[in-house]
Write a protein that holds these residues in place. Structure first.
Motif, mmCIF file in Angstrom:
data_model
loop_
_atom_site.group_PDB
_atom_site.id
_atom_site.type_symbol
_atom_site.label_atom_id
_atom_site.label_comp_id
_atom_site.label_asym_id
_atom_site.label_seq_id
_atom_site.Cartn_x
_atom_site.Cartn_y
_atom_site.Cartn_z
ATOM 1 N N GLY A 197 0.925 -1.358 -0.003
ATOM 2 C CA GLY A 197 0.050 -0.036 0.023
ATOM 3 C C GLY A 197 0.899 1.281 -0.019
ATOM 4 N N PHE A 198 1.979 1.345 0.674
ATOM 5 C CA PHE A 198 2.913 2.489 0.766
ATOM 6 C C PHE A 198 3.462 2.432 -0.677
ATOM 7 N N MET A 199 3.686 1.448 -1.252
ATOM 8 C CA MET A 199 4.366 1.566 -2.675
ATOM 9 C C MET A 199 3.458 2.175 -3.852
ATOM 10 N N VAL A 200 2.180 1.709 -3.711
ATOM 11 C CA VAL A 200 1.194 2.498 -4.534
ATOM 12 C C VAL A 200 1.057 3.632 -4.193
ATOM 13 N N GLY A 201 0.832 4.121 -2.915
ATOM 14 C CA GLY A 201 0.507 5.318 -2.418
ATOM 15 C C GLY A 201 1.689 6.385 -2.701
ATOM 16 N N GLY A 253 2.109 6.165 -6.669
ATOM 17 C CA GLY A 253 1.068 6.813 -7.511
ATOM 18 C C GLY A 253 0.727 8.408 -7.220
ATOM 19 N N SER A 254 1.183 8.859 -5.760
ATOM 20 C CA SER A 254 0.809 10.125 -5.531
ATOM 21 C C SER A 254 1.784 11.063 -6.487
ATOM 22 N N ALA A 255 2.802 10.467 -6.664
ATOM 23 C CA ALA A 255 3.961 11.416 -7.597
ATOM 24 C C ALA A 255 3.578 11.110 -8.928
ATOM 25 N N LEU A 256 2.984 10.257 -9.475
ATOM 26 C CA LEU A 256 2.426 10.166 -10.944
ATOM 27 C C LEU A 256 1.228 11.244 -10.944
ATOM 28 N N VAL A 257 0.170 11.282 -9.926
ATOM 29 C CA VAL A 257 -0.901 11.883 -9.781
ATOM 30 C C VAL A 257 -0.492 13.449 -9.769
ATOM 31 N N MET A 274 -8.095 4.380 -9.892
ATOM 32 C CA MET A 274 -7.741 3.285 -10.245
ATOM 33 C C MET A 274 -6.823 2.641 -9.398
ATOM 34 N N LEU A 275 -5.748 3.363 -8.961
ATOM 35 C CA LEU A 275 -4.879 2.916 -7.936
ATOM 36 C C LEU A 275 -5.299 2.581 -6.666
ATOM 37 N N ALA A 276 -6.329 3.036 -6.183
ATOM 38 C CA ALA A 276 -7.284 2.828 -4.985
ATOM 39 C C ALA A 276 -7.816 1.567 -5.014
ATOM 40 N N ALA A 299 -0.185 2.792 -16.301
ATOM 41 C CA ALA A 299 -0.052 3.727 -15.249
ATOM 42 C C ALA A 299 0.068 3.027 -14.033
ATOM 43 N N LEU A 300 -0.317 1.878 -13.875
ATOM 44 C CA LEU A 300 -0.159 1.033 -12.631
ATOM 45 C C LEU A 300 1.203 0.606 -12.298
ATOM 46 N N GLY A 301 1.827 0.036 -13.435
ATOM 47 C CA GLY A 301 3.220 -0.134 -13.535
ATOM 48 C C GLY A 301 4.004 1.034 -13.278
ATOM 49 N N LYS A 302 3.472 2.025 -13.878
ATOM 50 C CA LYS A 302 4.436 3.497 -13.658
ATOM 51 C C LYS A 302 4.531 3.851 -12.074
ATOM 52 N N ALA A 303 3.131 3.678 -11.652
ATOM 53 C CA ALA A 303 3.018 3.923 -10.080
ATOM 54 C C ALA A 303 3.847 2.963 -9.070
ATOM 55 N N CYS A 304 3.730 1.731 -9.506
ATOM 56 C CA CYS A 304 4.632 0.747 -8.571
ATOM 57 C C CYS A 304 6.084 0.770 -8.985
#
Length: 447
Positions: free
Chosen positions: A68-72, A75-79, A97-99, A235-240
């Motif tokens: 969860g910390f990884m996606v958060g 993902g927040s950097a991407l958003v 989508m990330l949530a 996008a999920l891959g980029k966030a991860c």
């Protein structure tokens, strides 16, 4: 511009930056309180056997939660970068989508963790005396793994949505819930491990499920809202990838904690695991200040990077390095002065264990002089959407250097080598962080 509302697009003076990051820092401290409070009540009301069991199994549970910390963070950097380009609709879609992806990860983690729990506990060195408590605590926390992951997720996105104070409110409420329930279930009702685990998962529901209702309400003033998501593997891959350093930091910390415990069981026994548990708790809270600062800065850095505002990037970088240096000295001094009362608070009922813990903490505290720079450097590159460099810093700092130190230093310094291991790892990582920051300064225009 309202003095009350700080926006990502602002120019940040030192005072304005501290005001913005204050909420994330306190948020991270309260998040760290979960395990610390559990440990305090379990140690003092259930004894050092239960306390050792909790510390033995916690790294395994933390390893799943860090997804969860990884996606958060990633993902927040991407958003935030997407917001910097002015595309609010796409930012909302990415956030939603990330949530949803994090919820799916949480369910899968619960299933996998349930089957791996017992063999993992045995692999981590759980004796027949410790195993029942390890399994009981682990199973209760695993059932609510999704809430734990979502809490980490929302901590990052409250900052990106320009609502750090609301994020702080949810985290404080969750932390207070944990403290009160630990007092009632463990201290008053003597519920032991079951009471501590129950207090933790209820508080995680407050911090991980409660914020969903806020982001579903499109009438509030948040920068981000839930919409019907469109899945994007890219996008999920980029966030991860962006958050891979944070995943590596937390995953490595879990693996290294397990290695510490194995070494300590071999060199000292359960008392060593208990002493290290206190060091972890103190380290959680002190490092939370640096992590909170880095989390608070990250969306600002991402926004100005997306907006190509190089002057503000330079401003944020210089102010951050100065403040981290001051904070490191303050934390080292505080840890030295508080070593005795901290050891007494957790293990004061056992004179030998207290003496061991106090000595260990005074050596371990040298790491606080250095770790802030490494934590910030990793988060800084995540914010610049360079997950590879960020992950490299985290991988070396939290895994490679620490594993080497935990295995090698005891051969030279005996048990003190264990307590100095983190200091060695942070010093080596600082050299790497400095080299990478110097090498990439012209590419990203922050110096």
């Amino acid at each position: 511009m309202s003095k009350d509302r700080i926006q990502l697009s602002d120019h940040f003076t030192t005072g304005r930056l501290l005001r913005f990051v204050a909420s994330p820092i306190i948020m991270m401290i309260f998040t760290s309180v979960y395990c610390v409070v559990d440990g305090f009540f379990v140690s003092n009301f259930a004894g050092k056997t239960a306390f050792s069991a909790l510390n033995l199994i916690y790294p395994f549970l933390q390893a799943f939660g860090c997804l969860g910390f990884m996606v958060g963070t990633g993902g927040s950097a991407l958003v935030a970068m997407t917001l910097g380009t002015g595309d609010k609709k796409q930012a909302d879609n990415l956030f939603s989508m990330l949530a949803a992806s994090t919820i799916v990860m949480g369910i899968v983690s619960t299933i996998i963790g349930w089957f791996l729990l017992e063999p993992a506990a045995q692999l981590l060195g759980a004796t027949p005396e410790l195993l029942p408590n390890c399994l009981m605590y682990g199973r209760i926390l695993l059932v609510f793994q999704t809430a734990f992951m979502m809490q980490f997720f929302f901590q990052s996105f409250f900052i990106t949505s320009e609502k750090p104070k609301l994020g702080l409110a949810f985290t404080v409420l969750a932390g207070l819930t944990n403290i009160v329930l630990d007092f009632l279930l463990v201290g008053v009702l003597r519920g032991g491990i079951v009471g501590a685990a129950s207090a933790t998962v209820i508080s995680q529901m407050v911090g991980g499920i409660g914020p969903m209702f806020y982001f579903f309400n499109r009438k509030n003033s948040s920068l981000l809202h839930f919409v019907r998501p469109k899945f994007s593997a890219k996008a999920l891959g980029k966030a991860c990838a962006n958050g891979s350093s944070e995943l590596m930091t937390n995953l490595s910390a879990s693996l290294v904690s397990a290695l510490y415990n194995l070494q300590l069981m071999k060199l000292i026994g359960a008392d060593g695991v208990a002493a290290y548990g206190v060091l972890m708790y103190v380290g959680f809270i002190f490092a939370a200040v640096f992590i909170g600062y880095a989390q608070g800065c990250a969306p600002i850095i991402s926004y100005h990077y997306g907006a190509e505002n190089h002057d503000e990037l330079k401003n944020l970088f210089r102010k951050s390095i100065t403040m981290l240096a001051i904070a490191g000295v303050a934390m080292f001094t505080s840890a030295q002065l508080m070593a005795t009362p901290l050891a007494k608070m957790f293990v004061g009922y056992d004179a030998g264990l207290m003496e061991l813990t106090e000595h260990a903490l005074k050596l371990y505290a040298f790491s606080f002089l250095l770790c802030g720079f490494n934590i910030f450097s990793s988060a800084f590159f995540t914010a610049l959407n360079n997950g590879a460099i960020s992950a490299a810093i985290s991988f070396l700092r939290t895994l490679v250097f620490q594993v080497f130190a935990v295995l090698a230093l005891p051969m030279v310094l005996d048990i003190d080598g264990i307590w100095y291991a983190l200091v060695f790892a942070e010093a080596a990582a600082l050299l790497v962080s400095a080299a990478l920051l110097v090498k990439n300064r012209n590419r990203y225009h922050y110096a």
